[in-house]
Design a protein around this motif. Sequence first.
Motif: not given
Lengths: 144, 146
Positions: B80-85, B87-89, B91-92, B146
Amino acid sequence: MVRNLFAFLAGGLFGAGLLVSGMVDTTKVQGWLDVFGNWDPTLAFVLGGAILPMAIAWQVAARRRTAVLGSALPEKPDPRLGHNLVVGSLLFGMGWGLAGLCPGPAMASLSFGGWGGLLFLAAMIAGMIAAPAVRVRVDRLASA
Amino acid sequence: MIGTIPQDWIWGLVGGLMIGSAAALYLLVNGRIMGASGILGGLVDRSGWATAAERIAFIAGLVAVPAVMAPLVWGHVSTNISQNPAVIVAAGLLVGIGTRLANGCTSGHGVCGISRFSLRGIVATVFYLLAGGITMVVFRHVLGVI
């Protein structure tokens, strides 16, 4: 070879535990951090459950000279805190909250995490590559 | 009594005991601290290449066992991870940089550190929980991204 076998088993049990506990679900992690939302206390049970066997293991380790396979056991924890521990933990916590993933579940979910999981892993590895350069800057700021 | 406790909490406890047992196994048999960011990070920045085989074997188990177990037990598992690239980048990157600066994450500082009353582990855990909580307030309740 035996070392690698037990490393594989430990990694596998860790992954199975992350799956069973629900910690590969980012909504559960964010639910725990979101104290002002619909708070989900599951993570406290996971952390408590994990600390229990490990606390026993440290007691056993204190009575041994070496690990079962002969290598030295970890040294006593370093009592020095330092600014990198604080700054690093704050940055990590921000990323953990933003996506709901920390390094263990990020790897454990590789097979079913989809493009989002792969992107997170790639960015996390890029961050690990960039970390030494960031550390130099943090040290410079701290000594200024 | 048991029936009144949410299932998720019970599975959390069971999974937690498994995670702690894995850390205990890695400590007592291999003599290593089970920290996910350190095991991977040592491979990424080459600082742990002397013990590369053991690290790779650990990560192989961490990836392979859920890969086999998830479809067999639950059919389909989603993060169920975010669909917003973006936000993902972001966060990583933050997780990668932060765990290397702090020399540990939830498994190393949280599970392995707190269980031996390590001051560093306890302080790290307080600060990443604090930052995670503030991030939820700012990015979910104030900015709504988020």
